[in-house]
Scaffold this motif. Sequence first.
Motif, short mmCIF file in Angstrom:
data_model
loop_
_atom_site.label_atom_id
_atom_site.label_comp_id
_atom_site.label_asym_id
_atom_site.label_seq_id
_atom_site.Cartn_x
_atom_site.Cartn_y
_atom_site.Cartn_z
N ASP A 58 -7.55 11.54 -7.53
CA ASP A 58 -7.43 10.49 -8.54
C ASP A 58 -6.04 10.50 -9.18
O ASP A 58 -5.89 10.82 -10.36
N PRO A 59 -5.00 10.14 -8.42
CA PRO A 59 -3.64 10.18 -8.98
C PRO A 59 -3.45 9.14 -10.07
O PRO A 59 -4.14 8.12 -10.12
N ASP A 60 -2.50 9.42 -10.94
CA ASP A 60 -2.19 8.53 -12.05
C ASP A 60 -1.18 7.48 -11.58
O ASP A 60 -0.06 7.81 -11.19
N TRP A 61 -1.58 6.20 -11.62
CA TRP A 61 -0.70 5.11 -11.20
C TRP A 61 -0.21 4.28 -12.39
O TRP A 61 0.34 3.20 -12.19
N SER A 62 -0.39 4.81 -13.60
CA SER A 62 -0.08 4.01 -14.79
C SER A 62 1.40 3.64 -14.90
O SER A 62 1.74 2.63 -15.53
N GLY A 63 2.28 4.41 -14.30
CA GLY A 63 3.70 4.09 -14.39
C GLY A 63 4.20 3.11 -13.35
O GLY A 63 5.39 2.79 -13.32
N PHE B 168 0.87 -1.17 0.00
CA PHE B 168 0.00 0.00 0.00
C PHE B 168 0.91 1.23 0.00
O PHE B 168 1.79 1.35 0.87
N ALA B 169 0.71 2.14 -0.96
CA ALA B 169 1.61 3.28 -1.10
C ALA B 169 0.81 4.52 -1.47
O ALA B 169 -0.10 4.47 -2.30
N SER C 291 -5.89 1.60 -7.97
CA SER C 291 -6.27 2.59 -6.96
C SER C 291 -6.90 1.89 -5.76
O SER C 291 -7.37 0.74 -5.85
N TRP C 292 -6.92 2.59 -4.64
CA TRP C 292 -7.55 2.06 -3.43
C TRP C 292 -8.99 1.66 -3.71
O TRP C 292 -9.43 0.55 -3.35
N GLU C 293 -9.75 2.53 -4.36
CA GLU C 293 -11.16 2.26 -4.58
C GLU C 293 -11.36 1.08 -5.52
O GLU C 293 -12.21 0.21 -5.28
N ALA C 294 -10.56 1.01 -6.60
CA ALA C 294 -10.70 -0.10 -7.53
C ALA C 294 -10.36 -1.43 -6.84
O ALA C 294 -11.04 -2.45 -7.05
N GLY D 251 -2.61 1.99 -4.64
CA GLY D 251 -2.34 3.41 -4.56
C GLY D 251 -3.34 4.14 -3.68
O GLY D 251 -4.56 4.05 -3.88
N VAL D 252 -2.83 4.85 -2.69
CA VAL D 252 -3.67 5.60 -1.76
C VAL D 252 -3.62 7.07 -2.14
O VAL D 252 -2.54 7.68 -2.17
N PRO D 253 -4.76 7.69 -2.44
CA PRO D 253 -4.76 9.11 -2.83
C PRO D 253 -4.62 10.02 -1.63
O PRO D 253 -5.44 9.99 -0.71
N VAL D 254 -3.56 10.82 -1.61
CA VAL D 254 -3.35 11.79 -0.55
C VAL D 254 -3.26 13.21 -1.11
O VAL D 254 -3.91 14.12 -0.64
#
Length: 474
Positions: free
Chosen positions: A221-226, A181-182, A232-235, A214-217
Amino acid sequence: GAVRARHPAATVSDYASLYRWSLDAPGSFWAEVWRFGGAIADERRGDDPWDAVAAGLDRMAPPDPVAGPTWFPGARLNFAENLLRFRDDRPALIAWDERGPRRRWSFAELAAEVARIAGALRRAGVGPGDRVAGFLPNVPEAVIAMLAATSLGAIWSSCSPDFGAKGVLDRFGQIEPVVLFAADGYRYAGKEIDCRDRIREVVAQLPGLRAVIGVPVLGPDPDWSGVPRASSWEAFARTGAGLPLTFERLPFDHPAYILYSSGTTGLPKCMVHGAGGTLLQHLKELVLHADLTRDDRIFYFTTCGWMMWNWLVSSLAVGAAVVLYDGAPLAPAPSILWDLAAAERVTVFGTSAKYLALCQKEGLAPGRTHDLAALRSILSTGSPLAAHSYDYVHDRVHSTARLSSISGGTDIVSCFALGNPIGPVFRGEIQGLGLGMAVEVWTPDGGAGVGEPGELVCTAPFPSMPVRFWNDPV
């Protein structure tokens, strides 16, 4: 031989006699801590949920670690189940950052979100003994992810996001987590620090990872594609929807946490802490030494990389509201933590000796500028609390709140010396030794010293000793 729980009734009239009894009759004492703290475990008809309270108490440091002391053999429990015993609408988590109050979770909402994440972890194949890691600021998602992981019998380990990639890999690289978790970043002293480059570097060198959450802080809706294997946390949480929250009850010493030494002498040492020992020790310290109840709101200024985070979160087992703060202690204004204490009616305020000294240096007088009427206890740790800081707290912060300098460490995920709600406070002094903790000061020649400097030692076993170091031969 095994130590049983039943002894003749103790003669206890004050703290000193209670402390002596806790050392003289460890079987009776720790069994009473279990009962008084209401620890939840598999029940046995007409009997205690353990075969014995302890075995091998005469072997604190044997050459063979397998022959060392064991606590509550036969007992089976789950760490998260004990922290999630309440499911009502009272506040469980209250989260602030430098911008002020952000989010609130009731006990019912907390359990519901833990259920979603636990279900998603289960569907990802996570089970007992797997490591789940957090590279996170002090946000509610860190608590939720820990509870979800430990509900399955997985082992939780976390690092603060101010660590560099090497510092993270020096720790997580040893324990080989299966899920990470990051957070996309964090805020500190008015600045936004993006962590995703470091996360990519870390993930590339953790080949055992099955998923990165990915945790949004910094944004919604941050981009985690890389980031490989990231969602994402929600997904991720949606994949666990509909599964009931269940708890894997495991032996008393089954690991719950991995914590780390500082790494000043090579790689950080990975200390494994058992679910049962951590739970009992924290219940003892929170309920007896901090006098914590369901009506309290407890705050500690900490990151997820310090054992005080683990200690704070155990307050959920008492039903108290846990107040989280993520950010700098003196930004955006020097009074931010006292703003939090006043606004949230904090009753137990935890911090460091350094912070109190900085408040004094800044000329803060929160007792005059803030409504701290709810405050009844101030805890300080991290370094010795100077005598002038006692005077400062009494004169400028709160004249009647109990000021407790406490002292412990990562290696025991708890304390050796703590507060005493029924005893006096003397400036420049710790109130007393922890119940059940046979603490002495030894001089260089190995003798017990009184009134002279020496080494702090604990001469008898206690339940929150590390169960092992990670990757120890067994």
